[in-house]
Design a protein around this motif. Structure first.
Motif, short mmCIF file in Angstrom:
data_model
loop_
_atom_site.label_atom_id
_atom_site.label_comp_id
_atom_site.label_asym_id
_atom_site.label_seq_id
_atom_site.Cartn_x
_atom_site.Cartn_y
_atom_site.Cartn_z
N GLU A 1 4.48 0.87 -5.21
CA GLU A 1 3.28 1.53 -4.66
C GLU A 1 2.97 1.03 -3.25
O GLU A 1 2.18 1.63 -2.53
CB GLU A 1 2.05 1.26 -5.54
N ARG B 1 5.65 4.04 1.35
CA ARG B 1 4.69 5.14 1.14
C ARG B 1 3.86 5.33 2.40
O ARG B 1 3.97 4.58 3.37
CB ARG B 1 3.78 4.83 -0.07
N HIS C 1 -1.62 6.92 0.80
CA HIS C 1 -1.28 6.40 -0.53
C HIS C 1 -1.69 4.93 -0.64
O HIS C 1 -2.26 4.52 -1.66
CB HIS C 1 0.21 6.56 -0.80
#
Ligand SMILES: CCCCC/C=C\CCC/C=C/CC(=O)SCCNC(=O)CCNC(=O)[C@H](O)C(C)(C)COP(=O)(O)OP(=O)(O)OC[C@H]1O[C@@H](n2cnc3c(N)ncnc32)[C@H](O)[C@@H]1OP(=O)(O)O
Length: 302
Positions: free
Chosen positions: A112, A116, A120
């Motif tokens: 994550e 990105r 995000h």
């Protein structure tokens, strides 16, 4: 905003009884991971909640294999389950534990935070903040039954509880190891650790990225109890009795008194903290460090 929308969608689609069938109707019976039946279990794909309303508590089992990394979806599902338990007067406590053998949680999901875009990263960080705030300030008694390794965000989750029981296995190290990845634990991770183990132990542990094996973790106060591996759940249940015997309003107000100043610091600077994270994590050098770390994890296997 995105998190709120995401949570609403997930609430509708994911929070359902553990057994097949529509809606979150309690009182069904269904299979529990590892066999047996679970009356009134509910949850979502990554979080299994085993409620015991008569005893006033529920067990929240994290099951985001292989390592319970805290992805955006997983964080959201945990928040939803917590919210559901908090809003039901039958529950005064939760025990949080893992359904992934040998792993409590590998911490924040590196995927994550790698490759990105800034939107995000901002959405992800807001969810991480939210999880910490909700667990840290929960009016429920939160006990961690730590049945596996718990680095970084996994350790933060455990530190956010009111009491930590760790399984006595030398592999089950716990700590904020961010510096080993070339990243920096934010001030509220640091504050949570300082509040638990004191300034000097935290300073050394944070700079060196120390992961403490059970005996050491107990010695420095990172955990409250170390028990044989097969007794983690029963020990957590036993200690819960002591916490639940205290008048709830007095305990809750005391918890707030102890924790609110720490949480308020983030609440006051929440947006700035998100911007700070996005700037930091977007740096080329940090992205490179994270990619290298992920690569190392992969190579370890071969
Ligand atoms: C100056 C102001 C600064 C402000 C800065 C703001 C913020 C920056 C700070 C952000 C904070 C971050 C906190 C974190 O939580 S970072 C994550 C830290 N976690 C770790 O270091 C743990 C890494 N994982 C491990 O050490 C091991 O995986 C393990 C947990 C010990 C389990 O080992 P094992 O059982 O042998 O499993 P594998 O290593 O083979 O892993 C299986 C599989 O899972 C992937 N994986 C592992 N950990 C993560 C993770 N955290 N996120 C995503 N994915 C993970 C691993 O890559 C394997 O994947 P493949 O099967 O695809 O190879």
């Amino acid at each position: 905003m995105a998190l709120a929308v995401g949570m609403r969608v997930l609430t509708r689609s994911l929070l359902r009884p553990w057994v097949r069938g529509p809606g979150a109707t309690p009182g069904r019976t269904g299979p529990v991971a590892g066999g047996g039946d679970c009356v009134r279990c509910f949850g979502s794909p990554r979080v299994l909640v085993e409620p015991d309303p008569a005893a006033g508590f529920a067990v929240m089992k994290m099951r985001n294999p292989p390592v319970n990394s805290l992805s955006l979806e997983f964080l959201t599902e945990m928040l939803i389950s917590l919210e559901k338990l908090e809003s039901d007067k039958a529950f005064h406590a939760i025990i949080i534990t893992s359904d992934c053998p040998g792993i409590f949680s590998a911490g924040l999901d590196l995927k994550e935070m790698c490759g990105r875009d800034p939107t995000h990263y901002a959405e992800y960080w807001k969810a991480v903040q939210e999880l910490w705030l909700r667990f840290y300030l929960s009016h429920l008694v939160v006990i961690s039954a730590i049945n596996g390794v718990s680095p970084a965000g996994g350790c933060l989750l455990a530190l956010s509880s009111d009491y930590r029981v760790l399984a006595d296995n030398p592999k089950y190290a716990i700590g904020l190891n961010e510096t080993l990845l070339g990243i920096v634990a934010p001030f509220w991770f640091k504050d949570t650790l300082v509040n638990t183990v004191g300034h000097r132990v935290a300073e050394r542990a944070l700079q060196l990225g120390l992961l403490f094996p059970p005996a050491e973790a107990l010695r420095v106060g990172m955990v409250d109890q170390v028990v044989p591996e097969d007794q983690v759940q029963s020990a957590a249940r036993s200690v819960l009795a002591q916490w639940l015997a205290i008048p709830g309003h007095a305990r809750q107000l005391t918890k707030t008194l102890m924790r609110k100043p720490t949480a308020d610091r983030l609440l006051k600077e929440r947006d700035a903290d998100i911007q700070n994270f996005v700037r930091f994590i977007s740096r080329d050098a940090i992205q490179k460090a994270l990619r290298t770390y992920l690569e190392k994890l992969k190579q370890k296997k071969s």
